[in-house]
Design an enzyme around this catalytic site. Structure first.
Site, PDB file in Angstrom:
ATOM      1  N   SER A 150      31.450  40.770   5.830  1.00 28.66           N
ATOM      2  CA  SER A 150      30.502  41.880   5.716  1.00 28.66           C
ATOM      3  C   SER A 150      31.277  43.133   5.336  1.00 28.66           C
ATOM      4  O   SER A 150      32.464  43.253   5.664  1.00 28.66           O
ATOM      5  CB  SER A 150      29.818  42.116   7.070  1.00 28.66           C
ATOM      6  N   TYR A 170      30.184  42.853  16.599  1.00 25.96           N
ATOM      7  CA  TYR A 170      29.881  42.342  15.255  1.00 25.96           C
ATOM      8  C   TYR A 170      30.898  42.870  14.236  1.00 25.96           C
ATOM      9  O   TYR A 170      31.521  42.094  13.505  1.00 25.96           O
ATOM     10  CB  TYR A 170      28.456  42.737  14.840  1.00 25.96           C
ATOM     11  N   LYS A 174      33.861  40.789  12.072  1.00 24.51           N
ATOM     12  CA  LYS A 174      33.950  40.708  10.615  1.00 24.51           C
ATOM     13  C   LYS A 174      35.339  41.167  10.140  1.00 24.51           C
ATOM     14  O   LYS A 174      35.882  40.632   9.185  1.00 24.51           O
ATOM     15  CB  LYS A 174      32.824  41.530   9.962  1.00 24.51           C
ATOM     16  N   THR A 205      17.103  40.296   5.402  1.00 26.18           N
ATOM     17  CA  THR A 205      17.033  38.970   6.042  1.00 26.18           C
ATOM     18  C   THR A 205      16.498  39.172   7.464  1.00 26.18           C
ATOM     19  O   THR A 205      16.268  40.298   7.897  1.00 26.18           O
ATOM     20  CB  THR A 205      18.424  38.307   6.161  1.00 26.18           C
TER      21      THR A 205
END
Ligand code: NAP
Length: 263
Positions: A150, A170, A174, A205
């Site tokens: 990401s 998160y 990444k 998404t």
């Protein structure tokens, strides 16, 4: 006269896509099926994954099957990759795409939250990449691995001007997986296994649709291209890396982020 146009033909390829049943992963599955590959979709719990596979198979007249597997389980992942290799192989490529996020202020994050994120985003990617590499090294076969990281490997996303989107596990996962890409590329280059990362910006998404509208609007306004991407806009870079046109590309991180990282 040589034919015009730039062809990518995956007729002889078999590609595994983890998290390939929805979101960005589904777009990867669809793109490689469209290019003619046999596709093995790995999912964790979505009941409709076999139907998704069947629909793609019909649309492009290629073999597409869904395999249930939790990529955080190393043994299960090795077994599933062996099974795919026997049933659909030889496997030639992997898109290690499955990923999850926990959005919560750092002061409230728990060890369970850490495990939830890192077990999929880092360990799950590692398990998948190693399972593929084992197949290829045993068979003395080259291979290409594309990892979905990401742009969050490089930045802290904003929820509002000068206000962090609270997801430190998160973003750091990444960062970890983007670095892992370089290490695996270095170790496996002698086996002709290429390892690269495609790092998306904001994409429409399930992962982003649950976010507050004000946050999404702020984020979209700050992207130079002024909007979130659609999942299919991530696929060109991944297809290139999986193809023989990417034969000199390894250890790279390729940002498909609408220009976000220029700021
Ligand atoms: N959306 C964005 O804006 C964005 C931006 C940058 C990077 N990314 C990255 O892109 C990748 C895909 O994101 P997305 O937004 O498309 O996600 P998504 O729509 O939430 O889908 C996640 C996918 O991962 C699968 N999965 C989750 N945990 C798994 C596990 N333990 N084992 C096997 N499969 C598992 C899910 O399977 P089930 O359906 O069975 O649950 C699902 O197919 C992720 O790595 C994400 O971090 C997304």
């Amino acid at each position: 006269m040589a034919p015009k146009g730039f062809m990518i033909d995956f007729s002889n390829k078999c590609i595994i896509v983890t998290g390939g049943n929805r979101g960005i992963g589904y777009a990867f599955s669809r793109a490689v099926a469209q290019a003619g590959a046999r596709v093995a979709i790995i999912y964790r719990s979505s009941k409709d994954a076999p139907d998704v596979a069947q629909k793609l198979s019909k649309e492009f007249n290629v073999d597409v099957k869904a395999y249930q597997c939790d990529v955080s389980d190393a043994d299960g992942t090795n077994k599933t990759f062996n099974k795919i290799d026997k049933e659909m192989g030889p496997v030639t490529g992997l898109v290690a795409n499955a990923g999850v996020s926990v959005v919560k202020p750092a002061l409230e994050l728990t060890t369970d939250d850490f495990n939830k994120v890192y077990n999929v985003n880092v360990l799950g990617v590692f398990n998948s990449a190693r399972a593929a590499a084992k197949l290829w090294i045993d068979a003395k076969h080259a291979g290409s691995i594309v990892i979905t990281s990401s742009m969050s490997s490089q930045i802290i996303n904003q929820a509002a001007p000068n206000k962090a989107l609270t997801q430190v596990f998160y973003n750091s996962s990444k960062g970890a997986v983007s670095n892992l890409t370089k290490g695996l590329a270095a170790e496996w280059a002698p086996y002709h296994i290429r390892v690269n990362t495609v790092s998306p910006g904001y994409v429409n998404t399930d992962q982003t649709s649950h976010m507050d509208k004000h946050i999404r609007d702020h984020q979209a306004r700050n992207v130079p291209l002024g909007r979130f991407a659609e999942p299919h806009e991530m696929t060109g870079q991944a297809v290139l890396l999986l193809s023989d046109h990417g034969s000199y590309m390894t250890g790279g991180e390729y940002f498909v982020d609408g220009g976000q990282l220029v700021w």
